[in-house]
Scaffold this active site. Structure first.
Site, short mmCIF file in Angstrom:
data_model
loop_
_atom_site.label_atom_id
_atom_site.label_comp_id
_atom_site.label_asym_id
_atom_site.label_seq_id
_atom_site.Cartn_x
_atom_site.Cartn_y
_atom_site.Cartn_z
CE LYS A 111 35.42 47.98 -41.36
NZ LYS A 111 34.48 47.17 -40.59
CE LYS A 194 40.38 45.02 -40.45
NZ LYS A 194 39.50 44.15 -39.75
CE LYS A 197 33.80 39.00 -41.46
NZ LYS A 197 33.71 40.32 -40.81
N1 AQP Z 1 43.07 40.89 -40.57
C1 AQP Z 1 42.78 40.52 -39.34
N2 AQP Z 1 43.72 40.00 -38.52
C2 AQP Z 1 43.41 39.61 -37.26
N3 AQP Z 1 42.17 39.70 -36.73
C3 AQP Z 1 41.20 40.21 -37.50
N4 AQP Z 1 39.90 40.41 -37.30
C4 AQP Z 1 39.33 40.95 -38.40
N5 AQP Z 1 40.26 41.09 -39.36
C5 AQP Z 1 41.44 40.64 -38.84
C6 AQP Z 1 39.21 40.10 -36.06
O1 AQP Z 1 38.07 39.31 -36.37
C7 AQP Z 1 37.05 39.59 -35.41
C8 AQP Z 1 35.76 39.81 -36.11
O2 AQP Z 1 35.85 40.98 -36.88
P1 AQP Z 1 34.55 41.64 -37.46
O3 AQP Z 1 33.96 40.76 -38.47
O4 AQP Z 1 33.63 41.96 -36.36
O5 AQP Z 1 35.02 43.03 -38.02
P2 AQP Z 1 36.29 43.52 -38.74
O6 AQP Z 1 37.41 43.65 -37.76
O7 AQP Z 1 35.91 44.77 -39.47
O8 AQP Z 1 36.62 42.33 -39.76
P3 AQP Z 1 36.72 42.36 -41.31
O9 AQP Z 1 37.05 40.98 -41.77
O10 AQP Z 1 37.63 43.47 -41.76
O11 AQP Z 1 35.23 42.64 -41.72
P4 AQP Z 1 34.66 43.76 -42.69
O12 AQP Z 1 35.42 43.59 -43.97
O13 AQP Z 1 33.20 43.45 -42.84
O14 AQP Z 1 34.89 45.07 -42.04
C9 AQP Z 1 37.51 40.79 -34.58
O15 AQP Z 1 37.98 40.33 -33.34
C10 AQP Z 1 38.64 41.35 -35.40
O16 AQP Z 1 39.61 41.95 -34.58
#
Ligand code: AQP
Length: 332
Positions: A111, A194, A197
């Site tokens: 990140k 990955k 969002k």
């Molecule tokens: N690409 C992914 N594949 C499978 N699982 C995923 N998760 C996130 N991306 C994937 C799972 O979603 C849950 C919530 O995640 P989060 O919002 O707490 O944080 P994150 O993992 O950082 O998700 P994002 O979408 O990538 O958010 P941003 O962009 O804001 O950092 C978790 O259980 C995660 O494993």
């Protein structure tokens, strides 16, 4: 019943990755576990969020979870910022965790990119707050996507060190529940990254509120290679984009990679992609519609969150009060 805790950041519209890696797996666990689900808004501000948008996204995230099937009569659904126990325990854990442990966290490196000097300190200590989120409830099972595996190991290290330092067995061991053939959904534009969002490219992801046309167009444009799909799993090696689309199809059809390849092996993406888009629309459209219906009456969503926070605090407050006593804080 064993206690589950899991959270999701309201840092944007939930993606297909969030849905397949986490949200959809939370629903059946309600039958077998005592479930606590949290919209982790404190985590969201580790990266800049425009305040009015954060408030909107937070309510929308709660509505999406309800639309996916989280039942507030059986589970606790609440906002992290509304239960002070998370932050209290997080500070204690910041003093337990070692800098060297945090230095090894790959999600921070991903990140922060090359910008490590200029990201927030919160982004760096994010996994410590996550440990506090789980352990404030002494939860023992945490359903997450594969990207969170390392953070769960850190949470266990923190719990063990706390227990060791204070001569107690107070915090339990945590086990991750990493479920399904799409535990790590990859970007539609780059099979080595990955799906996220907060990715700057909207074309990299399917959002849970995308229209049928958006979904069809994003899948049509998704990066692939010119080869047809293989009939055997080994044929996906070195083809991350093909593996990703097959994994998404398998998860949505409640099957596995091998069965999808038995059905589609030998066929090209020109045939596979429209079938995948149809499957996505069939699964995601009802969720988007239900979320829209719920948001039309935001008073209901807010009430669920308010009651959830009261129930969450009733569990976490005594646990964190005991952790504070163990540390030696005087109660006046
Ligand atoms: N690409 C992914 N594949 C499978 N699982 C995923 N998760 C996130 N991306 C994937 C799972 O979603 C849950 C919530 O995640 P989060 O919002 O707490 O944080 P994150 O993992 O950082 O998700 P994002 O979408 O990538 O958010 P941003 O962009 O804001 O950092 C978790 O259980 C995660 O494993």
């Amino acid at each position: 019943m064993q206690r589950i805790f899991s959270g999701i950041q309201p840092s944007g519209v939930p993606t297909l990755g969030n849905y397949l890696g986490a949200m959809r797996n939370w629903v059946p666990l309600q039958d077998t576990h005592d479930c606590i689900y949290c919209v982790v808004d404190l985590h969201a501000i580790t990266q800049w969020q425009e305040p009015a948008q954060l408030a909107t996204q937070t309510r929308e995230m709660a509505a999406s979870l309800l639309a996916c099937g989280i039942d507030p009569r059986r589970s606790i659904l609440f906002l992290q910022s509304q239960v002070a126990a998370h932050v209290r325990l997080a500070w204690i854990f910041e003093c337990v965790a070692r800098l060297g442990w945090l230095n090894r966290m790959t999600q921070f490196k991903d990140k922060a990119g090359r910008n490590t000097e200029n990201v927030s300190a919160g982004l760096y200590t994010y996994p410590v707050l996550m440990a506090a989120d789980i352990l404030a409830y002494k939860a023992t099972r945490v359903p997450v996507g594969d990207d969170q595996r390392q953070h769960l190991e850190l949470a266990n290290d923190i719990a063990q060190k706390f227990n060791h330092d204070y001569g107690t067995e107070f915090f339990p061991a945590i086990e991750g529940l990493i479920m399904g053939p799409a535990a790590r959904v990859m970007s539609l534009r780059d099979g080595s990254k990955k799906m996220s969002k907060s990715d700057p490219s909207d074309q990299s992801r399917i959002n849970l509120n995308d229209s049928a046309d958006d979904i069809a167009q994003k899948i049509r444009r998704a990066k692939t290679d010119p080869e047809p799909l293989p009939s055997e799993l080994q044929g996906l090696e070195g083809r991350p984009e093909a593996r990703n689309l097959v994994g998404i199809y398998a998860a949505l059809a409640d099957t596995d990679h091998a069965s999808v390849l038995r059905e589609w092996g030998g066929q090209g993406f020109a045939a596979f992609k429209p079938a995948l888009a149809d499957l996505l629309v069939a699964k995601l459209e009802p969720i988007a519609m239900e979320a829209r219906r719920l948001l039309a009456d935001s008073a209901y969503v807010d009430q669920v969150l308010r009651e959830g926070a009261e129930r969450a605090a009733a569990i976490a407050d005594p646990i964190v009060a005991e952790a504070m006593r163990l540390v030696g804080f005087l109660k006046t």
